[in-house]
Write an enzyme that holds these catalytic residues in place. Structure first.
Site, PDB file in Angstrom:
ATOM      1  N   ASP A   9       3.598  -3.913   1.984  1.00  0.00           N
ATOM      2  CA  ASP A   9       2.672  -2.947   1.563  1.00  0.00           C
ATOM      3  C   ASP A   9       1.485  -3.736   0.542  1.00  0.00           C
ATOM      4  OD1 ASP A   9       4.230  -1.382   2.791  1.00  0.00           O
ATOM      5  OD2 ASP A   9       4.474  -0.053   1.101  1.00  0.00           O
ATOM      6  N   LYS A 106       5.290   2.378   8.038  1.00  0.00           N
ATOM      7  CA  LYS A 106       6.232   3.409   7.588  1.00  0.00           C
ATOM      8  C   LYS A 106       5.423   4.511   7.140  1.00  0.00           C
ATOM      9  CE  LYS A 106       6.707   0.774   3.695  1.00  0.00           C
ATOM     10  NZ  LYS A 106       6.250   1.729   2.866  1.00  0.00           N
ATOM     11  N   CYS A 151       8.461   0.364  -2.893  1.00  0.00           N
ATOM     12  CA  CYS A 151       9.048   0.074  -1.547  1.00  0.00           C
ATOM     13  C   CYS A 151       9.607  -1.319  -1.650  1.00  0.00           C
ATOM     14  CB  CYS A 151       7.517   0.123  -0.976  1.00  0.00           C
ATOM     15  SG  CYS A 151       7.104   1.742  -0.629  1.00  0.00           S
TER      16      CYS A 151
HETATM   17  C1  VGL Z   1       4.597   2.743  -2.323  1.00  0.00           C
HETATM   18  C2  VGL Z   1       4.366   4.977  -3.461  1.00  0.00           C
HETATM   19  C3  VGL Z   1       4.139   5.763  -2.381  1.00  0.00           C
HETATM   20  C4  VGL Z   1       4.798   1.474  -2.643  1.00  0.00           C
HETATM   21  C5  VGL Z   1       3.970   3.692  -1.082  1.00  0.00           C
HETATM   22  O1  VGL Z   1       4.460   0.867  -1.552  1.00  0.00           O
HETATM   23  O2  VGL Z   1       5.532   0.921  -3.386  1.00  0.00           O
HETATM   24  N1  VGL Z   1       4.721   3.748  -3.397  1.00  0.00           N
HETATM   25  N2  VGL Z   1       3.853   4.884  -0.967  1.00  0.00           N
END
Ligand code: VGL
Ligand code: ZN
Length: 197
Positions: A9, A106, A151
């Site tokens: 991410d 995802k 994540c």
């Molecule tokens: C994430 C909160 C919401 C992350 C993704 O990538 O850690 N955190 N969505």
């Protein structure tokens, strides 16, 4: 041993100026780029939510970002709108090398959030990543990216539970760190047998 680098991410919304900015999130970019050539495989993940996703506080009248709600599968943190499919915020940081082997998305099911790259937050819906890794003969994973306490944490714990050798490179990760979530995540990863470096 076949070893993959997993890049979690590293998207604009998790970098400074983004909708859910992780402090220093952009600093991981050069570190991760420099790591890539040493691996047999490079796999990037992308948080990829439809507009109006159930993890967004804006989808729950009267609720604020960083509060909690109850989903069908249990407690869920509510987030600012982020990583909406196709938006600039959902794009990778422009400095990140994205010429890896696989990009896995995802969090696209409206009713389920997905922190982990392996299982969604109901803890049972698979993303397909396990099958990809196993069919490529990959047995060891080095994890990097954002955010350490969400994540990266859930991905590392799931991977260890699936039997992969897992190392998290903390210098290539940054945390949101709300209400002690970073320390809790580090404890959970250690407890799951993840190597923290
Ligand atoms: C994430 C909160 C919401 C992350 C993704 O990538 O850690 N955190 N969505
Ligand atoms: Zn998300």
């Amino acid at each position: 041993m076949t070893q993959a680098l997993i890049v979690i991410d590293v998207q604009n919304d998790f970098c400074p100026g983004g909708a859910l900015a992780v402090p220093g999130g952009d600093q991981v970019v050069p570190v991760i780029n420099a790591m890539m050539p040493a691996f047999d495989a490079v796999i990037l993940t992308q948080d990829w939510h439809p507009a109006g996703h159930s993890s967004f506080a804006s989808s729950h009248p009267g609720k604020d970002p960083f509060g909690m709600t109850e989903m069908a599968y249990g407690p869920q943190v509510l987030w600012p709108d982020h990583c909406v499919q196709g938006s600039d915020g959902a794009a990778f940081h422009p400095g990140l090398r994205t010429d890896g082997d696989l990009i896995i998305r995802k969090g696209f099911r409206p009713a389920i959030d997905s922190y982990s790259a392996f299982f969604e937050n109901d803890r049972k819906t698979p993303t397909g990543l396990e099958g990809y890794l196993r069919t490529r003969g990959i047995t060891a994973l080095v994890m990097t990216g954002l955010a350490t306490d969400f994540c990266v944490h859930y991905s590392a714990v799931d991977a260890a539970g699936l039997g992969f050798a897992v190392e998290v490179r903390l210098d290539a990760c940054r945390a949101i760190d709300m209400d002690g979530s970073l320390n809790a995540a580090l404890e959970a990863m250690r407890g799951a047998g993840v190597t923290l470096n």
